[in-house]
Write a protein that holds these residues in place. Structure first.
Motif, mmCIF file in Angstrom:
data_model
loop_
_atom_site.group_PDB
_atom_site.id
_atom_site.type_symbol
_atom_site.label_atom_id
_atom_site.label_comp_id
_atom_site.label_asym_id
_atom_site.label_seq_id
_atom_site.Cartn_x
_atom_site.Cartn_y
_atom_site.Cartn_z
ATOM 1 N N PRO A 102 -23.448 -9.461 -48.255
ATOM 2 C CA PRO A 102 -23.546 -9.678 -49.699
ATOM 3 C C PRO A 102 -23.123 -8.444 -50.481
ATOM 4 N N PRO A 103 -23.002 -8.561 -51.798
ATOM 5 C CA PRO A 103 -22.704 -7.380 -52.618
ATOM 6 C C PRO A 103 -23.749 -6.293 -52.400
ATOM 7 N N ALA A 104 -23.384 -5.057 -52.682
ATOM 8 C CA ALA A 104 -24.273 -3.935 -52.400
ATOM 9 C C ALA A 104 -25.484 -3.895 -53.314
ATOM 10 N N HIS A 118 -21.646 -5.122 -35.425
ATOM 11 C CA HIS A 118 -21.847 -3.703 -35.101
ATOM 12 C C HIS A 118 -21.550 -2.798 -36.288
ATOM 13 N N GLU A 119 -20.845 -3.340 -37.319
ATOM 14 C CA GLU A 119 -20.544 -2.535 -38.506
ATOM 15 C C GLU A 119 -21.729 -2.457 -39.456
ATOM 16 N N VAL A 120 -22.665 -3.387 -39.340
ATOM 17 C CA VAL A 120 -23.794 -3.399 -40.278
ATOM 18 C C VAL A 120 -25.141 -3.233 -39.576
ATOM 19 N N ALA A 169 -27.258 -2.744 -45.445
ATOM 20 C CA ALA A 169 -26.007 -3.475 -45.654
ATOM 21 C C ALA A 169 -26.253 -4.922 -46.045
ATOM 22 N N THR A 170 -27.338 -5.497 -45.568
ATOM 23 C CA THR A 170 -27.714 -6.867 -45.903
ATOM 24 C C THR A 170 -29.212 -7.002 -45.742
ATOM 25 N N ARG A 171 -29.749 -8.131 -46.127
ATOM 26 C CA ARG A 171 -31.171 -8.378 -45.944
ATOM 27 C C ARG A 171 -31.399 -9.081 -44.604
#
Length: 474
Positions: A347-349, A202-204, A303-305
């Motif tokens: 992953p990293p930003a 839920h954070e991403v 936030a991620t792919r």
């Protein structure tokens, strides 16, 4: 039991002795043929398997029919192979009857199936040739299926490694902490590559449920009819879109649930090991939504792919879904509140670095997919070869013919004579049994002639037995 395949790895016991089963004519011995009498799957009805020469004493349930042949007249290997021929299967399909979800075939129908009859010597040669060549095909198929299974395992390992950033050789995985939650059991999380971290789903991502089908509204012309995805459409790491249903919904519902590129769909219920399975929507169908048994996760702020998240959900996260699911009588399910707490690797930003992770995973998975496709083509080819071999065998082109062989016509005459003699013997046995029974009733206090139970008291196995149950054609 499958066509040409009698599996003896899981035998049950009747509680009868071998002598009792034999006395009741319920033994299926080496060389006997067994036919499936009924099954929920029509493809398995009427199929034939031969009892192996090394088999123990066997009896059989009422869903099977036994056929016995004198080995001096018929090679039962030949008959079993002829039953697997597509022309015989075509005949069988015309006799199948379906009732209450079960498809069946009668013994009378089985007897009416015509098979090509070769001279006995040629039967042996055909059966020997098919034994050898089909055994080679089966060995190849076993290797191909084993390779497919290993490739599927490798796919899971590659997806898991790519999803946590450790697919690259220079990755330096480390165990990273995550804030615990009393609502879920996270178990042991895998180490992440340097620069990666754990977060709750839920954070991403925004996680929502789908539409509940209301049959009362499905005829309302004021509502908009749109395609919608069901659990059957969400397979492991892929979407199956060959059959997509439609539903009528209000415009507001369509706007809320319309799928976008990159949305991840996950199943809410089903078998426990299938919870959370699914894949990424890539805009294949316009104005498509999803039902309430699918969750949609829409990644926020890049936030991620999507593929990194999808790979993780379909690999490492499977154990988390199984451990946090709820089991009812027949199905398992997981609530949306728990799914929102799924730990996911972030992953990293740096977007280029994220793209590199995805590209590497795609390259490796593409290689595995090419190998899997080659295996599938190999299995298709072996199936074609099997059909061709059987056609060659039963059209007289697989082995050379021998002019010294007894003709099929003479063999047919012997078979008919044998059958008539067997029928005469059975009628005599029935008359003798009836006379014994009448005599027993007339003398109710006469002692039994031995300690063995009278034949009339031995429970006959349910089913049908036949001694030459088929009509043959030359």
């Amino acid at each position: 039991m499958r066509s040409l395949d009698l599996r003896l790895s899981d035998l049950r016991y009747t509680g009868m002795t071998a002598e009792e089963v034999s006395a009741a004519d319920g033994v299926a011995g080496p060389g006997d043929l067994l036919f499936t009498r009924y099954n929920g799957n029509p493809d398995y009805v009427g199929v034939c398997a031969r009892v192996p020469d090394s088999a123990p004493v066997l009896t059989y349930p009422d869903k099977l029919i036994r056929a016995q042949f004198p080995e001096t007249l018929v090679d039962t290997r030949y008959v079993a192979y002829s039953w697997a021929w597509q022309e015989t299967a075509r005949q069988l399909r015309t006799h199948l009857k379906t009732t209450a979800g079960q498809t069946g075939i009668s013994g009378t129908s089985l007897k009416s199936i015509a098979i090509p009859l070769a001279p006995l010597g040629e039967q042996h040669r055909i059966a020997d040739a098919l034994d050898e060549r089909l055994a080679r095909l089966e060995k190849i198929e076993t290797h191909l299926v084993s390779t497919q299974q290993r490739l599927e395992q490798l796919r899971g390992m590659v997806m898991a490694a790519a999803a946590i950033g450790v697919l690259a050789w220079d990755a330096d995985p480390q165990h990273m902490p995550i804030d615990g939650s009393p609502s879920v059991n996270d178990g042991t999380l895998p180490p992440l590559a340097t620069g990666w971290r754990w977060a709750r789903l839920h954070e991403v991502a925004e996680v929502v449920g789908g539409v509940t089908k209301d049959s009362k509204n499905q005829h309302d012309p004021a509502l908009t009819e749109v395609p919608y995805l069901r659990v059957a459409n969400a397979q492991r790491a892929r979407l199956e879109l060959s059959q997509v249903a439609k539903i009528r919904v209000a415009s507001m519902t369509l706007e809320k649930l319309r799928l976008r590129d990159g949305d991840l769909l996950m199943t809410e219920g089903g078998d426990r090991d299938k919870l959370g399975r699914g894949w990424i929507w890539e805009g294949q169908i316009e104005d498509c939504i999803h039902q309430n048994h699918l969750f949609r996760a829409r990644i926020q702020k890049r936030a991620t792919r999507p593929k990194l998240l999808g790979w993780y959900v379909n690999s490492t996260a499977r154990a988390w879904f199984e451990g946090n699911g709820k089991q009812s009588v027949n199905l398992a399910s997981i609530s949306i509140s728990k799914v929102k707490l799924l730990p996911v690797p972030v992953p990293p930003a740096d977007e280029q670095e994220q793209a590199d992770f995805v590209e590497l995973g795609e390259r490796v998975l593409a290689r595995l997919d090419r190998l899997a496709t080659a295996c599938e083509k190999g299995l298709t080819h072996t199936a074609t070869l099997r059909r061709t071999l059987l056609t060659e065998a039963f059209t007289g082109r697989l082995v050379p013919q021998d002019p010294e062989d007894e003709s099929a016509e003479d063999l047919l005459k012997k078979i008919r004579a044998e059958r008539e003699a067997a029928e005469t013997e059975r009628k005599a046995a029935r008359r003798a049994a009836a006379q014994t029974k009448r005599k027993s009733r007339a003398e109710p206090h006469a002692p039994a002639p031995s300690d063995a139970p009278p034949a009339s008291d031995i429970p006959l196995p349910e089913g049908e037995q036949a001694t030459l149950p088929m009509e043959f054609t030359a």
